[in-house]
Structure formats: structure tokens, C-alpha cells
Design an enzyme around this catalytic site. Structure first.
Site, PDB file in Angstrom:
ATOM      1  N   ASP A 190     -23.881 -12.870  -7.640  1.00 61.64           N
ATOM      2  CA  ASP A 190     -24.956 -11.964  -7.233  1.00 61.64           C
ATOM      3  C   ASP A 190     -26.223 -12.801  -7.074  1.00 61.64           C
ATOM      4  OD1 ASP A 190     -26.868 -10.026  -6.876  1.00 61.64           O
ATOM      5  OD2 ASP A 190     -26.406  -8.906  -8.703  1.00 61.64           O
ATOM      6  N   GLU A 216     -22.855 -11.376  -3.394  1.00 62.68           N
ATOM      7  CA  GLU A 216     -23.571 -10.107  -3.529  1.00 62.68           C
ATOM      8  C   GLU A 216     -25.032 -10.228  -3.109  1.00 62.68           C
ATOM      9  OE1 GLU A 216     -24.556  -7.037  -7.237  1.00 62.68           O
ATOM     10  OE2 GLU A 216     -22.759  -8.299  -7.262  1.00 62.68           O
ATOM     11  N   GLU A 243     -26.806  -1.882  -4.619  1.00 62.28           N
ATOM     12  CA  GLU A 243     -27.564  -1.450  -5.791  1.00 62.28           C
ATOM     13  C   GLU A 243     -28.968  -1.002  -5.407  1.00 62.28           C
ATOM     14  OE1 GLU A 243     -29.552  -4.727  -8.345  1.00 62.28           O
ATOM     15  OE2 GLU A 243     -27.664  -5.597  -7.690  1.00 62.28           O
ATOM     16  N   HIS A 293     -22.649  -0.705  -9.435  1.00 64.01           N
ATOM     17  CA  HIS A 293     -23.627  -1.523 -10.152  1.00 64.01           C
ATOM     18  C   HIS A 293     -23.926  -0.814 -11.473  1.00 64.01           C
ATOM     19  CE1 HIS A 293     -27.959  -2.523 -11.000  1.00 64.01           C
ATOM     20  NE2 HIS A 293     -27.524  -3.738 -10.752  1.00 64.01           N
TER      21      HIS A 293
END
Length: 363
Positions: A190, A216, A243, A293
């Protein structure tokens, strides 16, 4: 019954991450939580969680100035009606951000109330609990130091996790993690929106041999679906995002653009359990995998656990890899052997310990 009160309780809990804590606005990050408490006129209490990280003062203000006055007196069983009505009334204030975070916390609390009123866990209200525990992956903090990244990744594998998420933006950190965990463990990265599409493609190609499950949020801004779709087409690694997406329609636009392989709605940000369920159905329709998330340690995590327990697919839960000595939800939000148990009590299955809330409350 009807809603008698809605309140927000900010908490700050000491935590350890196995390395130096990331800085935010020049200060070490704290583990913050914004509990949402909804009480009915008959004294039944439901608990939710609104996205708390750093922005909790604004979310708390939205609860107190907007959401509570409009929710009091409503039938708490009419979750869909309340959420639709308040979303419409507040849309001029933003479809994402503190107002939507506040509504997300309200929705989760209303589902907790619904389960308690029915005497059933939330998962049973969502179609039935299909599993007694859900698999979890270790979502590590950003450490930057490759040695710390490698050490914590290896430690998480030793504790039973078979998927590791990094929050790093450097190839060396990712390479060291892969070397530490070996070839049989899934690895995701991420990056939190640092790059242009060209930069993201270049970085993904540099990570080609590290066998990533997904990359991500590789581009900024996160709503640039065209750039994200380009990264997905040209980079040698699947993409994940969501998210920061503002609800069902933005996920639909993301899917129509072909931007992601994994969709990542967040219960505490996108509209609670209700919107998470809608997005799960949409992802299934478009053939996009769901990966919610949920690096939380409160009712937001429990809400995600109940949703994952009820879905047909066996989906891993994002689990915040840190140590918190004082947490009002205790072992209900702790993983063991890479899994988190689905609470069996009514509603979300665990109310906050108010003595612990008092210890952690921000005054």
C-alpha cells in the site's frame, strides 16, 4: 423504539509497532478511535465507529452539530431510511470526509442495535454466518528502514499470517520483506497515493520479481480512475484501491473504468455496513475482488468481521499489526494464528469496556 441520543467519544490509545512511529504534522502518530454511541428511548445502546485518524475532531463536530439533531426521534430500526434521508440532507457538505465518516459510524451503531433488538449477531442479519472466524492479513505500519520492514514481516509470518501488507514506497524495503518471508507468503504493498501514472508503472516494473498480490493506491489523486486503469493495464502487478472512494457510485465508476483488481471500501468511511454490503454486491457483479480496508481496532473492525463472515467469498480481513495494551474491546479485536473470531453475542458481539474507555478518552 426511537433514538434518544447520539454521541461521539474520542479515544487515544498507546501502541507499539515494532519500530519508530510514523509522523503526522510533526508528531508521532497515535492510535485514535472515535466511538459512536446511540441510545434508544428504552435504554438499548448501540456502538459504532467513525473514521478517527487525525480528523476525529471534525467528525465529532459533524456528529454533534448535524447527525445527532437529525437522528434523535427517528425509528432506529429504519436503517435504510435514516441513512438515505441524512445522506440527502447533508450532501452539500461533501460526499466524503467528516460528515460521511459520521454517518458511517451511525450506520454501524444502528446495525449493532438491530442485532441486539433481535438477539442475534449482525452476521445473522446479513444472511447468516458462514464461518466462525475470518482469515486476517497483517497490515504493517510504514517503517522506511529496510531492516525493520524485514524483521516485522518475518515476525508476522511467525505468528501465523500468510499474507503481509507493507506501507512502503521503496523497492529495497519491499525486496527485503520478500526475502524475509520467503516465496510462499502473499505480499501486498500500500503506497498511499504517491505517484503519477508514469511513476507508478516504473515502480511496479522495478518490483516485477517480488511477486506482489497487489499494488495499492499507486496514483494521486485517488479518484483519477483513468490513470489507475492505465497502471493496471501497463504494470506487471494487480491494482487495489477504494479506501478513499466516496460510496457506491464512485466504486461503480472505478469498475467501469477497469481501474482495479481489488476493491477496498472502508466501513468507517464509506457509509457503514449498509454501503459496504452494496459495494460487495457491485464488486461481485463486475468480477472485482473485495478486500475491505479495515486497519481499525474498534467497532469498525467488528463490523467488517461480521460482513466477511456472511459473504459467500472467503475474504481476508485487514488487521492492524501493532500492540495496544489498553483497548476497550479487548480480545474481540485480537487475531490469533492469523484469524479473527466472529463474535457470537447479539449485535456486533462486544460492547466497549467503559472503564477502559475512561482511561483512553481524550479530554
Amino acid at each position: 423504539m426511537s433514538i434518544r441520543s447520539v454521541s461521539a467519544i474520542p479515544l487515544s490509545m498507546p501502541f507499539e509497532i515494532g519500530g519508530p512511529k510514523p509522523l503526522l504534522a510533526g508528531k508521532p502518530r497515535e492510535m485514535e478511535m472515535l466511538l459512536i454511541r446511540v441510545e434508544t428511548d428504552q435504554g438499548l445502546v448501540g456502538w459504532g465507529e467513525a473514521f478517527g485518524f487525525a480528523v476525529w475532531p471534525a467528525t465529532k463536530a459533524a456528529i454533534e452539530a448535524l447527525v445527532a439533531p437529525m437522528a434523535v426521534g427517528r425509528d432506529e430500526a429504519d436503517i435504510a431510511g435514516i441513512m438515505n434521508d441524512l445522506s440527502r440532507k447533508f450532501h452539500l457538505l461533501g460526499r466524503s470526509g467528516p460528515v460521511m465518516y459520521a454517518l458511517s459510524g451511525l450506520d454501524i451503531a444502528l446495525w449493532d442495535l438491530a442485532g441486539k433488538a433481535a438477539g442475534k449477531p449482525v452476521a445473522e442479519l446479513l444472511g447468516g454466518r458462514r464461518r466462525d472466524s475470518v482469515p486476517a492479513y497483517a497490515s504493517l505500519m510504514r517503517y522506511t528502514d529496510p531492516d525493520i520492514v524485514a524483521r516485522n514481516a518475518a515476525r508476522a509470518v511467525g505468528e501465523g499470517y500468510t499474507t503481509i501488507k507493507l506501507h512502503e514506497t521503496g523497492v529495497e524495503q519491499v525486496r527485503r520483506a520478500r526475502e524475509a518471508i520467503g516465496p510462499g507468503i502473499r505480499l501486498t504493498v500500500d503506497t498511499n497515493c504517491p505517484w503519477t501514472a508514469d511513476e507508478a508503472i516504473s515502480m511496479a516494473r522495478q518490483m516485477r520479481g517480488l511477486d506482489l498480490l497487489w499494488l495499492e493506491e499507486p496514483v494521486f489523486p485517488p479518484e483519477d480512475h483513468a490513470s489507475l486503469a492505465r497502471v493496471r493495464r501497463e504494470a506487471p502487478v494487480p491494482t487495489a484501491a477504494g479506501e478513499n472512494a466516496a460510496g457506491y457510485l464512485e466504486f461503480q465508476a472505478m469498475f467501469q473504468a477497469g481501474a482495479v483488481d481489488y476493491a477496498q471500501p472502508s466501513a468507517t468511511k464509506v457509509g457503514g455496513i449498509s454501503e459496504l454490503l452494496r459495494i460487495a454486491g457491485l464488486a461481485r457483479q463486475y468480477g472485482v475482488k473485495l478486500a475491505p480496508h479495515s486497519p481499525y481496532v474498534g467497532p469498525g473492525l467488528l463490523a467488517t468481521v461480521h460482513v466477511l463472515a456472511a459473504l459467500e467469498e472467503d475474504i481476508e480481513l485487514e488487521y492492524c499489526y501493532c500492540t495496544i495494551d489498553v483497548n476497550p474491546l479487548g480480545d474481540a479485536v485480537l487475531a490469533a494464528g492469523g484469524r479473527v473470531a466472529v463474535p457470537r453475542g447479539p449485535g456486533l458481539g462486544r460492547d466497549p469496556d467503559m472503564a477502559q474507555v475512561e482511561k483512553c478518552a481524550v479530554r
